[in-house]
Design an enzyme around this catalytic site. Sequence first.
Site, PDB file in Angstrom:
ATOM      1  CE1 TYR A 130      -3.083   2.925   0.484  1.00 21.04           C
ATOM      2  CE2 TYR A 130      -3.179   2.612   2.578  1.00 21.04           C
ATOM      3  CZ  TYR A 130      -3.552   3.167   1.666  1.00 21.04           C
ATOM      4  OH  TYR A 130      -4.321   4.305   1.840  1.00 21.04           O
ATOM      5  CE  LYS A 158      -6.265   2.806  -1.517  1.00 19.54           C
ATOM      6  NZ  LYS A 158      -6.640   3.000  -0.210  1.00 19.54           N
ATOM      7  CB  VAL A 201      -8.656  -0.148  -2.614  1.00 21.63           C
ATOM      8  CG1 VAL A 201      -9.004   0.073  -0.969  1.00 21.63           C
ATOM      9  CG2 VAL A 201      -8.311  -1.189  -2.807  1.00 21.63           C
TER      10      VAL A 201
END
Length: 293
Positions: A130, A158, A201
């Site tokens: 992330y 992400k 996301v």
Amino acid sequence: MHGTGPPLVTPFDAEGALDEAALRDLVGWVEARGVDFLVPCGSNSEAELMTAAERARTVEVVADEATVPVLAGTGSPGLTETLEATDAAADAGADAALVVTPFYYGHSMATHEEYYTSVADAAEVPVYLYSVPAYTNVKLDPDTIATLAEHPNIGGMKDSSGDVQTFQRTQRRVADLDFDLMVGSGGVLSQALAAGGSGGVLALANVAPEATTAIYEAHDAGDHERARELTAACVELNYAVTGGYSVPGLKYAMRERGAPAGHVRSPHRPVDADAKARLDDLLAEFAALRDDL
């Protein structure tokens, strides 16, 4: 993970406590509107304002209620906390763990590579990288991501940088690997999908899940023009609930739509009258768009 999912907001009651009943209702609300997976304890979940026990319980409630995969946020600045949270999420029923880059102290890309390798080696569920530079001042570079993508227990990433060029450079390096590259910025969803991304996301998927689902489905059906048009139609709403008014604005907009988003937790404060008026206008525009989805 493919498709679109929200970094699910965490409903708190008026005293700031976790509202488990509202959280269960919220899972049903977003699932009924087409999301493909759920991400509890992400940035829009106010996870950094929660205790470790609250995070673990939030993941447990979401995993118990969900009928779609659960990608649980488990990252902290230090390895020990991240390993403990990842173990707790796996025990709670999460399908994978979303691990933010270590923040506060500055680290080299080599250090980030070592950190993620350690997490992935120990985790019982797949680990997703992330990268969210706006909050951490760290942007994973494409070569580091490509190296980590070869780890058998690192399933994807992400990317919340909003940088489509870097997203494309990363996708070129991981295209032949089993690696889900997802965008974290709703304003560039169609562009990221066109670049080869597997989904997103998205804070936008909390308040307008019908739209993010429609964008993904249009792209998947080969109607790239419609995907671009829908993304463009949602740009202002997306900005308002992210960079504009952040989590307080997102929760206000969700409540106006009937979603059980609950209250924000201190030091967040509710949005003011001007922000509410702007969000009301954007929600009215979205209502008109929704009739065409």
